[in-house]
Design a protein around this motif. Structure first.
Motif, PDB file in Angstrom:
ATOM      1  N   ARG A  38       1.035  -1.226   0.012  1.00 31.97           N
ATOM      2  CA  ARG A  38      -0.010   0.122   0.069  1.00 31.97           C
ATOM      3  C   ARG A  38       0.789   1.142   0.355  1.00 31.97           C
ATOM      4  N   GLU A  39       1.313   1.202   0.314  1.00 33.25           N
ATOM      5  CA  GLU A  39       2.705   2.031   0.541  1.00 33.25           C
ATOM      6  C   GLU A  39       3.462   2.891  -0.878  1.00 33.25           C
ATOM      7  N   ASP A  40       3.756   1.536  -1.533  1.00 38.99           N
ATOM      8  CA  ASP A  40       4.663   1.678  -2.738  1.00 38.99           C
ATOM      9  C   ASP A  40       3.300   2.107  -3.304  1.00 38.99           C
ATOM     10  N   GLU A  41       2.404   1.401  -3.546  1.00 41.12           N
ATOM     11  CA  GLU A  41       1.165   2.403  -4.322  1.00 41.12           C
ATOM     12  C   GLU A  41       0.829   3.929  -4.371  1.00 41.12           C
ATOM     13  N   PHE A  42       0.555   4.171  -3.256  1.00 41.55           N
ATOM     14  CA  PHE A  42       0.927   4.977  -2.040  1.00 41.55           C
ATOM     15  C   PHE A  42       1.450   6.026  -2.871  1.00 41.55           C
ATOM     16  N   GLU A  43       2.994   5.827  -2.699  1.00 46.23           N
ATOM     17  CA  GLU A  43       3.957   6.847  -3.531  1.00 46.23           C
ATOM     18  C   GLU A  43       3.726   6.773  -5.118  1.00 46.23           C
ATOM     19  N   GLY A  44       2.988   5.752  -5.909  1.00 42.65           N
ATOM     20  CA  GLY A  44       2.679   5.988  -6.715  1.00 42.65           C
ATOM     21  C   GLY A  44       1.855   7.205  -7.648  1.00 42.65           C
ATOM     22  N   TRP A  45       1.047   7.722  -6.978  1.00 37.18           N
ATOM     23  CA  TRP A  45      -0.209   9.129  -6.693  1.00 37.18           C
ATOM     24  C   TRP A  45       0.224  10.219  -6.506  1.00 37.18           C
ATOM     25  N   VAL A  46       1.219  10.370  -6.238  1.00 41.56           N
ATOM     26  CA  VAL A  46       1.893  11.163  -5.227  1.00 41.56           C
ATOM     27  C   VAL A  46       3.390  12.121  -6.366  1.00 41.56           C
ATOM     28  N   ALA A  47       2.306  12.705  -7.435  1.00 36.36           N
ATOM     29  CA  ALA A  47       3.478  14.318  -8.362  1.00 36.36           C
ATOM     30  C   ALA A  47       4.260  15.028  -8.181  1.00 36.36           C
ATOM     31  N   SER A  48       4.244  15.222  -6.507  1.00 32.56           N
ATOM     32  CA  SER A  48       5.242  15.819  -5.922  1.00 32.56           C
ATOM     33  C   SER A  48       4.784  16.375  -4.729  1.00 32.56           C
ATOM     34  N   VAL A  49       5.839  16.237  -3.604  1.00 34.86           N
ATOM     35  CA  VAL A  49       5.932  16.470  -2.124  1.00 34.86           C
ATOM     36  C   VAL A  49       7.104  17.777  -1.879  1.00 34.86           C
ATOM     37  N   SER A  50       6.911  18.740  -0.942  1.00 38.96           N
ATOM     38  CA  SER A  50       7.466  19.647  -0.871  1.00 38.96           C
ATOM     39  C   SER A  50       7.622  20.583   0.689  1.00 38.96           C
ATOM     40  N   ARG A  51       8.124  20.107   1.858  1.00 36.91           N
ATOM     41  CA  ARG A  51       8.189  21.244   3.007  1.00 36.91           C
ATOM     42  C   ARG A  51       7.904  22.469   2.332  1.00 36.91           C
ATOM     43  N   GLY A  52       6.660  23.344   3.167  1.00 40.28           N
ATOM     44  CA  GLY A  52       6.733  24.836   3.481  1.00 40.28           C
ATOM     45  C   GLY A  52       7.275  25.574   4.435  1.00 40.28           C
ATOM     46  N   ASP A  53       6.920  26.490   4.673  1.00 35.76           N
ATOM     47  CA  ASP A  53       7.296  26.926   6.378  1.00 35.76           C
ATOM     48  C   ASP A  53       6.292  27.157   7.253  1.00 35.76           C
ATOM     49  N   CYS A  54       7.008  27.182   8.237  1.00 41.19           N
ATOM     50  CA  CYS A  54       5.111  26.950   9.107  1.00 41.19           C
ATOM     51  C   CYS A  54       4.319  25.822   8.935  1.00 41.19           C
ATOM     52  N   GLY A  55       5.480  24.202   9.026  1.00 43.12           N
ATOM     53  CA  GLY A  55       5.047  23.414   8.995  1.00 43.12           C
ATOM     54  C   GLY A  55       4.478  22.698   7.539  1.00 43.12           C
ATOM     55  N   PHE A  56       3.779  23.166   7.074  1.00 43.92           N
ATOM     56  CA  PHE A  56       3.245  23.137   6.297  1.00 43.92           C
ATOM     57  C   PHE A  56       3.348  21.885   4.954  1.00 43.92           C
ATOM     58  N   THR A  57       2.966  21.258   4.870  1.00 42.01           N
ATOM     59  CA  THR A  57       3.232  20.617   3.843  1.00 42.01           C
ATOM     60  C   THR A  57       2.704  20.403   2.172  1.00 42.01           C
ATOM     61  N   TYR A  58       3.328  20.424   1.020  1.00 44.12           N
ATOM     62  CA  TYR A  58       2.592  20.557  -0.436  1.00 44.12           C
ATOM     63  C   TYR A  58       2.447  19.570  -0.865  1.00 44.12           C
ATOM     64  N   ILE A  59       1.636  19.168  -1.382  1.00 46.15           N
ATOM     65  CA  ILE A  59       1.179  17.906  -1.871  1.00 46.15           C
ATOM     66  C   ILE A  59       0.197  17.608  -3.017  1.00 46.15           C
ATOM     67  N   ARG A  60       0.880  17.515  -4.746  1.00 45.07           N
ATOM     68  CA  ARG A  60      -0.207  17.875  -5.784  1.00 45.07           C
ATOM     69  C   ARG A  60       0.326  15.772  -6.347  1.00 45.07           C
ATOM     70  N   LEU A  61      -1.370  15.492  -5.844  1.00 46.51           N
ATOM     71  CA  LEU A  61      -1.496  14.332  -6.158  1.00 46.51           C
ATOM     72  C   LEU A  61      -1.615  14.120  -7.751  1.00 46.51           C
TER      73      LEU A  61
END
Length: 61
Positions: free
Chosen positions: A3-26
């Motif tokens: 399931r972990e590998d399958e999750f990674e396959g659906w994520v186009a990008s991940v970046s860490r921002g300021d103030c603890g935010f995580t920006y995800i593009r699926l």
């Protein structure tokens, strides 16, 4: 495939921002469980960016 590998396959990008935010593009055709998994993994500071195009065929294998 785990399931972990399958999750990674659906994520186009991940970046860490300021103030603890995580920006995800699926990918636009990602199933609902992927969004739920992202929130569980990265917490309340998860921000979803507009989706990317459909998942590339090579990544779908």
């Amino acid at each position: 495939m785990s399931r972990e590998d399958e999750f990674e396959g659906w994520v186009a990008s991940v970046s860490r921002g300021d103030c603890g935010f995580t920006y995800i593009r699926l990918y636009v055709d990602a199933p609902e469980w992927v969004r739920d998994t992202a929130i569980n993994r990265f917490g309340k500071g998860t921000v979803f960016l507009p989706p990317a195009e459909t998942k590339p065929k090579a990544a779908a294998a």
